[in-house]
Scaffold this motif. Structure first.
Motif, PDB file in Angstrom:
ATOM      1  N   ASP A 163      58.034  -3.380 -75.365  1.00  0.00           N
ATOM      2  CA  ASP A 163      57.438  -2.046 -75.269  1.00  0.00           C
ATOM      3  C   ASP A 163      58.065  -1.004 -76.198  1.00  0.00           C
ATOM      4  O   ASP A 163      57.356  -0.145 -76.723  1.00  0.00           O
ATOM      5  CB  ASP A 163      57.491  -1.538 -73.829  1.00  0.00           C
ATOM      6  CG  ASP A 163      56.504  -2.257 -72.917  1.00  0.00           C
ATOM      7  OD1 ASP A 163      55.754  -3.136 -73.409  1.00  0.00           O
ATOM      8  OD2 ASP A 163      56.476  -1.949 -71.713  1.00  0.00           O
ATOM      9  N   PRO A 164      59.407  -1.026 -76.425  1.00  0.00           N
ATOM     10  CA  PRO A 164      60.004   0.036 -77.244  1.00  0.00           C
ATOM     11  C   PRO A 164      59.634   0.015 -78.732  1.00  0.00           C
ATOM     12  O   PRO A 164      59.912   0.985 -79.440  1.00  0.00           O
ATOM     13  CB  PRO A 164      61.514  -0.172 -77.061  1.00  0.00           C
ATOM     14  CG  PRO A 164      61.644  -0.895 -75.757  1.00  0.00           C
ATOM     15  CD  PRO A 164      60.449  -1.805 -75.719  1.00  0.00           C
ATOM     16  N   HIS A 171      47.385   5.834 -80.758  1.00  0.00           N
ATOM     17  CA  HIS A 171      48.486   6.593 -80.156  1.00  0.00           C
ATOM     18  C   HIS A 171      49.638   6.697 -81.147  1.00  0.00           C
ATOM     19  O   HIS A 171      49.719   5.945 -82.120  1.00  0.00           O
ATOM     20  CB  HIS A 171      48.959   5.906 -78.865  1.00  0.00           C
ATOM     21  CG  HIS A 171      47.898   5.850 -77.805  1.00  0.00           C
ATOM     22  ND1 HIS A 171      47.782   6.784 -76.809  1.00  0.00           N
ATOM     23  CD2 HIS A 171      46.875   4.960 -77.613  1.00  0.00           C
ATOM     24  CE1 HIS A 171      46.749   6.475 -76.032  1.00  0.00           C
ATOM     25  NE2 HIS A 171      46.175   5.383 -76.506  1.00  0.00           N
ATOM     26  N   ASP A 172      50.539   7.659 -80.897  1.00  0.00           N
ATOM     27  CA  ASP A 172      51.704   7.792 -81.767  1.00  0.00           C
ATOM     28  C   ASP A 172      53.010   7.546 -81.016  1.00  0.00           C
ATOM     29  O   ASP A 172      54.091   7.714 -81.568  1.00  0.00           O
ATOM     30  CB  ASP A 172      51.744   9.171 -82.445  1.00  0.00           C
ATOM     31  CG  ASP A 172      51.713  10.317 -81.431  1.00  0.00           C
ATOM     32  OD1 ASP A 172      51.844  10.066 -80.214  1.00  0.00           O
ATOM     33  OD2 ASP A 172      51.565  11.473 -81.871  1.00  0.00           O
ATOM     34  N   ARG A 173      52.892   7.129 -79.742  1.00  0.00           N
ATOM     35  CA  ARG A 173      54.075   6.804 -78.947  1.00  0.00           C
ATOM     36  C   ARG A 173      54.090   5.314 -78.621  1.00  0.00           C
ATOM     37  O   ARG A 173      53.041   4.685 -78.512  1.00  0.00           O
ATOM     38  CB  ARG A 173      54.068   7.597 -77.629  1.00  0.00           C
ATOM     39  CG  ARG A 173      54.273   9.098 -77.809  1.00  0.00           C
ATOM     40  CD  ARG A 173      54.248   9.802 -76.461  1.00  0.00           C
ATOM     41  NE  ARG A 173      52.933   9.678 -75.831  1.00  0.00           N
ATOM     42  CZ  ARG A 173      52.705   9.876 -74.529  1.00  0.00           C
ATOM     43  NH1 ARG A 173      53.726  10.176 -73.722  1.00  0.00           N
ATOM     44  NH2 ARG A 173      51.497   9.753 -74.038  1.00  0.00           N
ATOM     45  N   THR A 174      55.299   4.778 -78.475  1.00  0.00           N
ATOM     46  CA  THR A 174      55.416   3.387 -78.053  1.00  0.00           C
ATOM     47  C   THR A 174      55.067   3.278 -76.569  1.00  0.00           C
ATOM     48  O   THR A 174      55.077   4.275 -75.834  1.00  0.00           O
ATOM     49  CB  THR A 174      56.840   2.848 -78.252  1.00  0.00           C
ATOM     50  OG1 THR A 174      57.729   3.508 -77.337  1.00  0.00           O
ATOM     51  CG2 THR A 174      57.320   3.050 -79.684  1.00  0.00           C
ATOM     52  N   TYR A 175      54.790   2.072 -76.135  1.00  0.00           N
ATOM     53  CA  TYR A 175      54.596   1.835 -74.703  1.00  0.00           C
ATOM     54  C   TYR A 175      55.784   2.385 -73.905  1.00  0.00           C
ATOM     55  O   TYR A 175      55.614   2.911 -72.808  1.00  0.00           O
ATOM     56  CB  TYR A 175      54.504   0.332 -74.434  1.00  0.00           C
ATOM     57  CG  TYR A 175      53.118  -0.265 -74.438  1.00  0.00           C
ATOM     58  CD1 TYR A 175      51.966   0.502 -74.512  1.00  0.00           C
ATOM     59  CD2 TYR A 175      52.972  -1.654 -74.342  1.00  0.00           C
ATOM     60  CE1 TYR A 175      50.711  -0.081 -74.498  1.00  0.00           C
ATOM     61  CE2 TYR A 175      51.711  -2.241 -74.321  1.00  0.00           C
ATOM     62  CZ  TYR A 175      50.589  -1.464 -74.401  1.00  0.00           C
ATOM     63  OH  TYR A 175      49.353  -2.051 -74.372  1.00  0.00           O
ATOM     64  N   ALA A 176      56.990   2.211 -74.438  1.00  0.00           N
ATOM     65  CA  ALA A 176      58.202   2.613 -73.712  1.00  0.00           C
ATOM     66  C   ALA A 176      58.388   4.122 -73.650  1.00  0.00           C
ATOM     67  O   ALA A 176      59.236   4.609 -72.895  1.00  0.00           O
ATOM     68  CB  ALA A 176      59.433   1.964 -74.338  1.00  0.00           C
TER      69      ALA A 176
END
Length: 201
Positions: A163-164, A171-176
């Motif tokens: 996830d990290p 999206h611009d964020r990781t799963y983490a």
């Protein structure tokens, strides 16, 4: 298509993070979920070279041990620049003598991409295969995918596994870096689960 009428379901997993995702997904349907790990069942060797094959192994072992209907999941990440690796061996890349270390797995993945000079974006897909197996041997199979790309260094403290370093498309964020609720809305497992919901219709 067989409908799921039971209100108690066994999830064939020893992964607490995966179990919590499943528990959250099933809760609105009034289905009580327990896991192979919580019941102390042994983990069967995963000897197949496909997600479906390994999910079947886990499902059959849990059904034989308990007589309950079982949902088994096999999931992993496929990296295009590594010809689909680690794929079904995602967890194996994290194995150490002291348990699983996904920082080790993520580092190996990134190092191999660097060594091959793979251009950015380094596309990848999280994949999940769900096998719903009843004690009489009937099964239903559902597959989900979440496309995205990998980043380095790892970002965020939520989630588990890769996830990290995985940023899903759009999206611009990781799963983490997402809340569990945000991830559950768009994850590969959620995609497979949306398809599985025909069992409740």
């Amino acid at each position: 298509m067989r409908k799921l009428s039971e209100k108690k379901l066994l999830i064939a997993t020893h992964n607490k993070g995966k179990l919590e995702e499943m528990r959250a997904l099933f809760a609105p349907h009034g289905i009580e979920v327990t896991s192979a790990g919580e019941l102390g069942l042994a983990e069967p060797p995963e000897t197949e070279d496909s997600f479906i094959g390994n999910a079947r192994i886990k499902a059959r072992a849990a059904v034989e041990a308990t007589g309950l209907p079982v949902l088994a999941d096999d999931s992993g990440i496929t990296v295009d620049g590594l010809d689909g690796a680690p794929g079904v061996y995602t967890a194996d890349w994290a194995e150490t003598p002291n348990g699983r270390d996904f920082l080790q797995a993520m580092t190996r993945t990134w190092d191999e991409l660097e060594a091959k000079g793979v251009p950015h974006p380094r596309t990848a897909q999280f994949r999940a295969t769900l096998v719903m197996l009843w004690p009489d041997g009937h099964e239903e199979i559902f597959e989900g995918v979440a496309p995205g790309h990998l980043v380095w260094p790892p970002r965020g403290v939520q989630g588990h596994g890769y996830d990290p370093i995985f940023v899903p498309d759009g999206h611009d964020r990781t799963y983490a870096e997402m809340t569990p609720e945000q991830k559950n809305d768009i994850s590969h497992r959620a995609d497979a689960f949306r398809k599985l919901q025909v069992l409740f219709a």
